[in-house]
Design a protein around this motif. Structure first.
Motif, PDB file in Angstrom:
ATOM      1  N   GLY A 193       0.818  -1.212   0.000  1.00 37.36           N
ATOM      2  CA  GLY A 193       0.000   0.000   0.000  1.00 37.36           C
ATOM      3  C   GLY A 193       0.850   1.259   0.000  1.00 37.36           C
ATOM      4  O   GLY A 193       0.423   2.301   0.487  1.00 37.36           O
ATOM      5  N   LEU A 194       2.064   1.189  -0.550  1.00 39.32           N
ATOM      6  CA  LEU A 194       2.911   2.384  -0.617  1.00 39.32           C
ATOM      7  C   LEU A 194       3.896   2.274  -1.795  1.00 39.32           C
ATOM      8  O   LEU A 194       4.059   1.217  -2.391  1.00 39.32           O
ATOM      9  N   HIS A 195       4.530   3.441  -2.081  1.00 43.11           N
ATOM     10  CA  HIS A 195       5.541   3.456  -3.148  1.00 43.11           C
ATOM     11  C   HIS A 195       6.902   3.080  -2.556  1.00 43.11           C
ATOM     12  O   HIS A 195       7.230   3.503  -1.459  1.00 43.11           O
ATOM     13  N   ARG A 196       7.671   2.326  -3.316  1.00 42.47           N
ATOM     14  CA  ARG A 196       8.950   1.860  -2.782  1.00 42.47           C
ATOM     15  C   ARG A 196      10.012   1.840  -3.895  1.00 42.47           C
ATOM     16  O   ARG A 196       9.732   1.396  -5.000  1.00 42.47           O
ATOM     17  N   ARG A 197      11.205   2.329  -3.549  1.00 46.16           N
ATOM     18  CA  ARG A 197      12.314   2.298  -4.509  1.00 46.16           C
ATOM     19  C   ARG A 197      13.212   1.103  -4.249  1.00 46.16           C
ATOM     20  O   ARG A 197      13.378   0.696  -3.111  1.00 46.16           O
ATOM     21  N   THR A 198      13.799   0.578  -5.303  1.00 46.15           N
ATOM     22  CA  THR A 198      14.733  -0.541  -5.164  1.00 46.15           C
ATOM     23  C   THR A 198      15.928  -0.265  -6.057  1.00 46.15           C
ATOM     24  O   THR A 198      15.745   0.000  -7.244  1.00 46.15           O
ATOM     25  N   GLU A 199      17.112  -0.320  -5.504  1.00 47.34           N
ATOM     26  CA  GLU A 199      18.311  -0.026  -6.316  1.00 47.34           C
ATOM     27  C   GLU A 199      18.994  -1.326  -6.715  1.00 47.34           C
ATOM     28  O   GLU A 199      20.156  -1.543  -6.357  1.00 47.34           O
ATOM     29  N   HIS A 200      18.249  -2.195  -7.387  1.00 51.36           N
ATOM     30  CA  HIS A 200      18.846  -3.473  -7.767  1.00 51.36           C
ATOM     31  C   HIS A 200      18.528  -3.827  -9.209  1.00 51.36           C
ATOM     32  O   HIS A 200      17.553  -3.364  -9.780  1.00 51.36           O
ATOM     33  N   TRP A 201      19.348  -4.698  -9.727  1.00 55.22           N
ATOM     34  CA  TRP A 201      19.319  -5.125 -11.122  1.00 55.22           C
ATOM     35  C   TRP A 201      17.948  -5.655 -11.525  1.00 55.22           C
ATOM     36  O   TRP A 201      17.390  -5.249 -12.546  1.00 55.22           O
ATOM     37  N   ASP A 202      17.419  -6.574 -10.715  1.00 51.28           N
ATOM     38  CA  ASP A 202      16.175  -7.260 -11.069  1.00 51.28           C
ATOM     39  C   ASP A 202      15.027  -6.255 -11.225  1.00 51.28           C
ATOM     40  O   ASP A 202      14.233  -6.336 -12.169  1.00 51.28           O
ATOM     41  N   ALA A 203      14.973  -5.288 -10.306  1.00 47.78           N
ATOM     42  CA  ALA A 203      13.887  -4.304 -10.353  1.00 47.78           C
ATOM     43  C   ALA A 203      14.015  -3.422 -11.593  1.00 47.78           C
ATOM     44  O   ALA A 203      13.009  -3.073 -12.231  1.00 47.78           O
ATOM     45  N   ALA A 204      15.254  -3.057 -11.964  1.00 49.68           N
ATOM     46  CA  ALA A 204      15.452  -2.219 -13.156  1.00 49.68           C
ATOM     47  C   ALA A 204      15.050  -2.978 -14.416  1.00 49.68           C
ATOM     48  O   ALA A 204      14.365  -2.445 -15.295  1.00 49.68           O
ATOM     49  N   ALA A 205      15.459  -4.250 -14.493  1.00 52.31           N
ATOM     50  CA  ALA A 205      15.137  -5.051 -15.678  1.00 52.31           C
ATOM     51  C   ALA A 205      13.627  -5.224 -15.822  1.00 52.31           C
ATOM     52  O   ALA A 205      13.046  -4.989 -16.887  1.00 52.31           O
ATOM     53  N   ARG A 206      12.993  -5.601 -14.739  1.00 46.48           N
ATOM     54  CA  ARG A 206      11.545  -5.850 -14.818  1.00 46.48           C
ATOM     55  C   ARG A 206      10.766  -4.558 -14.985  1.00 46.48           C
ATOM     56  O   ARG A 206       9.740  -4.536 -15.657  1.00 46.48           O
ATOM     57  N   GLY A 207      11.230  -3.480 -14.330  1.00 42.64           N
ATOM     58  CA  GLY A 207      10.525  -2.198 -14.431  1.00 42.64           C
ATOM     59  C   GLY A 207      10.550  -1.657 -15.858  1.00 42.64           C
ATOM     60  O   GLY A 207       9.547  -1.144 -16.358  1.00 42.64           O
ATOM     61  N   GLY A 208      11.708  -1.769 -16.518  1.00 40.70           N
ATOM     62  CA  GLY A 208      11.807  -1.295 -17.906  1.00 40.70           C
ATOM     63  C   GLY A 208      10.886  -2.071 -18.817  1.00 40.70           C
ATOM     64  O   GLY A 208      10.195  -1.501 -19.678  1.00 40.70           O
ATOM     65  N   ALA A 209      10.837  -3.385 -18.617  1.00 36.03           N
ATOM     66  CA  ALA A 209       9.963  -4.239 -19.455  1.00 36.03           C
ATOM     67  C   ALA A 209       8.497  -3.944 -19.177  1.00 36.03           C
ATOM     68  O   ALA A 209       7.678  -3.877 -20.106  1.00 36.03           O
ATOM     69  N   ALA A 210       8.145  -3.747 -17.908  1.00 37.89           N
ATOM     70  CA  ALA A 210       6.743  -3.470 -17.556  1.00 37.89           C
ATOM     71  C   ALA A 210       6.285  -2.155 -18.188  1.00 37.89           C
ATOM     72  O   ALA A 210       5.165  -2.055 -18.714  1.00 37.89           O
ATOM     73  N   ALA A 211       7.174  -1.146 -18.179  1.00 33.74           N
ATOM     74  CA  ALA A 211       6.805   0.147 -18.772  1.00 33.74           C
ATOM     75  C   ALA A 211       6.554  -0.018 -20.270  1.00 33.74           C
ATOM     76  O   ALA A 211       5.605   0.564 -20.822  1.00 33.74           O
ATOM     77  N   ALA A 212       7.387  -0.817 -20.934  1.00 38.08           N
ATOM     78  CA  ALA A 212       7.189  -1.035 -22.380  1.00 38.08           C
ATOM     79  C   ALA A 212       5.831  -1.666 -22.643  1.00 38.08           C
ATOM     80  O   ALA A 212       5.096  -1.247 -23.547  1.00 38.08           O
ATOM     81  N   ARG A 213       5.477  -2.663 -21.852  1.00 38.39           N
ATOM     82  CA  ARG A 213       4.185  -3.341 -22.056  1.00 38.39           C
ATOM     83  C   ARG A 213       3.047  -2.356 -21.835  1.00 38.39           C
ATOM     84  O   ARG A 213       2.076  -2.335 -22.589  1.00 38.39           O
ATOM     85  N   ALA A 214       3.174  -1.530 -20.794  1.00 32.15           N
ATOM     86  CA  ALA A 214       2.113  -0.546 -20.512  1.00 32.15           C
ATOM     87  C   ALA A 214       2.017   0.485 -21.633  1.00 32.15           C
ATOM     88  O   ALA A 214       0.914   0.883 -22.035  1.00 32.15           O
ATOM     89  N   MET A 215       3.163   0.904 -22.186  1.00 33.89           N
ATOM     90  CA  MET A 215       3.139   1.872 -23.298  1.00 33.89           C
ATOM     91  C   MET A 215       2.362   1.309 -24.479  1.00 33.89           C
ATOM     92  O   MET A 215       1.744   2.050 -25.235  1.00 33.89           O
ATOM     93  N   LEU A 216       2.422  -0.011 -24.628  1.00 34.21           N
ATOM     94  CA  LEU A 216       1.723  -0.648 -25.754  1.00 34.21           C
ATOM     95  C   LEU A 216       0.291  -1.023 -25.389  1.00 34.21           C
ATOM     96  O   LEU A 216      -0.380  -1.729 -26.139  1.00 34.21           O
ATOM     97  N   GLY A 217      -0.168  -0.600 -24.221  1.00 38.15           N
ATOM     98  CA  GLY A 217      -1.579  -0.777 -23.877  1.00 38.15           C
ATOM     99  C   GLY A 217      -1.888  -1.956 -22.985  1.00 38.15           C
ATOM    100  O   GLY A 217      -3.059  -2.237 -22.720  1.00 38.15           O
ATOM    101  N   ALA A 218      -0.861  -2.677 -22.521  1.00 35.17           N
ATOM    102  CA  ALA A 218      -1.136  -3.823 -21.636  1.00 35.17           C
ATOM    103  C   ALA A 218      -1.759  -3.320 -20.335  1.00 35.17           C
ATOM    104  O   ALA A 218      -1.386  -2.261 -19.828  1.00 35.17           O
ATOM    105  N   THR A 219      -2.684  -4.072 -19.834  1.00 33.83           N
ATOM    106  CA  THR A 219      -3.276  -3.708 -18.541  1.00 33.83           C
ATOM    107  C   THR A 219      -3.052  -4.871 -17.578  1.00 33.83           C
ATOM    108  O   THR A 219      -2.629  -5.952 -17.981  1.00 33.83           O
ATOM    109  N   GLY A 220      -3.335  -4.633 -16.330  1.00 32.98           N
ATOM    110  CA  GLY A 220      -3.275  -5.724 -15.352  1.00 32.98           C
ATOM    111  C   GLY A 220      -1.888  -6.037 -14.852  1.00 32.98           C
ATOM    112  O   GLY A 220      -1.634  -7.127 -14.348  1.00 32.98           O
ATOM    113  N   ILE A 221      -0.926  -5.088 -15.008  1.00 30.66           N
ATOM    114  CA  ILE A 221       0.393  -5.302 -14.404  1.00 30.66           C
ATOM    115  C   ILE A 221       0.217  -4.974 -12.924  1.00 30.66           C
ATOM    116  O   ILE A 221       0.015  -3.827 -12.547  1.00 30.66           O
TER     117      ILE A 221
END
Ligand SMILES: Cc1cc2nc3c(=O)[nH]c(=O)nc-3n(C[C@H](O)[C@H](O)[C@H](O)COP(=O)(O)OP(=O)(O)OC[C@H]3O[C@@H](n4cnc5c(N)ncnc54)[C@H](O)[C@@H]3O)c2cc1C
Length: 400
Positions: free
Chosen positions: A286-314
């Motif tokens: 129930g809050l925003h959280r930052r993570t300074e790790h590889w896995d979060a950067a990799a997954r976050g970049g991919a999730a943003a791409a999917r959302a840019m293309l209209g994916a929902t439900g992430i």
């Protein structure tokens, strides 16, 4: 989308994964990556490990071979920085004053090492964030050199381990009673201190750095209790500052992370953020959280791409996780140890094969494994399924 397409600010892991995912999912429009560094995206974990040790060649750290960008029509603007964002006009202004239009934009500018003002200006003081930093530091680590490392976080510890392997005499100065004690607890911190001491590293913890002596080079560091550490080289590893100052005037914050939904979308239309710089909403907490790790950067970049293309439900970002390699040992971590009220050790720390299970109300909320990757995978599932509501309660208590 129009011909303006997707602009990615920051050529690190999050930016790279965004570009790759867009192409993999069939996006045929323009992709431009504004890369502050003069080189294509590369992987940072090897910097404090194999690249510094000399066991890994710089050519093996690129996230993709150079021809990948031409083959996939990804435009790289190397050595160019985003300096101003005009979200109302969908324009990014880059260094040199050029205006770059976008339909969707990803902010993935990462972070830079924090510096200690009283060590500024000395020629033998280093930080490690880029391949250029490693190229400057590596020649200083000749056998017999005396290295002082300020900060015993994972990067400081990895540099100590790598330096010892090069025959360097390393001293680590840490303000906490033991390395990583605030996150992992003093018992685990003490284990890390012992690991380094057993390899000949001098670990001073708790120890407060108070100043430095020397003209153009630091010759000795001075601790608050009057002790001095003679050194030829200093590496500062005391955390990072986020690269978000350039977002002034956009309505987005300029410090402490950009709040995003789990899919990376910020409060501004068509503006996404991922990687170190993003504070992702964690529905489990129930809050925003930052993570300074590889896995979060990799997954976050991919999730943003999917959302840019209209994916929902992430729905939710993955649990925070990281790994570290020291003296041939793999240390892996997953979860939220800060939410734990106790921890127990499985296995034998003396044998360097053990797992620390962090629990809240007797249910696992985090785990750290040394040499036991299978056990960590089991615990990851338990933590994911488990007691998020307890973590949420803890966070609310802390915020109150
Ligand atoms: C030495 C080292 C070792 C690490 N080891 C591990 C590990 O073992 N395990 C682990 O989980 N994590 C590790 N990490 C952390 C992990 O590498 C980072 O969390 C990850 O690289 C973050 O990716 P990012 O894309 O958000 O940012 P970055 O990788 O920092 O990339 C951001 C890029 O944006 C550029 N930039 C900044 N400002 C601008 C601007 N205004 N315009 C254009 N470009 C800009 C930067 O120069 C940089 O190239 C390590 C990090 C370092 C430094």
């Amino acid at each position: 989308m129009s011909a303006a397409g997707v602009v990615i600010v920051g050529g690190g892991l999050a930016g790279q994964r965004c570009a790759e995912t867009l192409r993999r999912r069939g996006f045929g429009g323009r992709i431009a990556m504004v890369c502050g560094e003069p080189v294509p995206p590369y992987d940072r974990p090897p910097l404090s490990k194999g690249l510094l040790a000399g066991s890994v060649d710089v050519n093996s750290v690129w996230l993709r071979p150079s021809e990948w960008y031409a083959d996939n029509h990804v435009e790289l603007l190397l050595g160019v920085r985003g300096i101003r964002l005009d979200p109302a006009r969908h324009v990014l202004v880059v260094s040199g004053g050029r205006r770059v239009r976008y339909d969707r934009i990803l902010i993935a500018t990462g972070s830079r090492p924090r510096e200690l003002p009283f060590l500024g200006g000395y020629s033998n003081v280093h930080t490690v964030r880029t391949i250029f930093d490693v190229q400057r530091l590596r020649p200083q680590l000749a056998a017999g050199a005396r290295l002082a490392i300020v900060g015993a976080g994972f990067i400081g510890q990895e540099i100590a381990a790598t330096a010892v392997g090069l025959g360097v005499s390393a001293t680590v100065i840490e303000a906490q009673p033991a390395p990583l004690a605030a996150i992992l607890g003093e018992r685990v911190g003490a284990w890390f201190a012992e690991l380094h001491r057993s390899q000949g590293v001098r670990v001073l913890a708790p120890a407060m750095l108070d100043g430095a002596r020397g003209r153009s080079r630091v010759e000795e560091l001075v601790l608050a209790d009057g002790r001095t550490i003679k050194c030829d080289v200093v590496v500062v590893g005391v955390g990072v500052a986020l690269e978000m100052d350039w977002l002034g005037g956009t309505g987005l914050p300029t410090a402490d992370g950009i709040p995003t939904r789990p899919d990376g979308h910020t409060a501004l239309p068509d503006v996404y953020a991922a990687g170190d710089v993003a504070a992702v909403f964690e529905p489990r907490l129930g809050l925003h959280r930052r993570t300074e790790h590889w896995d979060a950067a990799a997954r976050g970049g991919a999730a943003a791409a999917r959302a840019m293309l209209g994916a929902t439900g992430i729905q939710a970002p993955p649990l925070p996780s990281f790994w570290s390699d020291q003296y041939g040992l793999r240390v892996s971590y997953v979860g939220h140890a800060e939410a734990a009220d106790e921890h127990r050790v499985e296995g034998d720390p003396d044998e360097r094969s053990f797992t620390v299970v962090y629990e809240r109300d007797r249910r696992p909320v985090a785990a750290l494994a040394v040499g036991q990757p299978r056990r960590l995978a089991e615990l990851r599932r338990e933590i994911e399924l488990g007691n998020a509501h307890l973590i949420r309660q803890e966070e609310k208590e802390k915020a109150a």
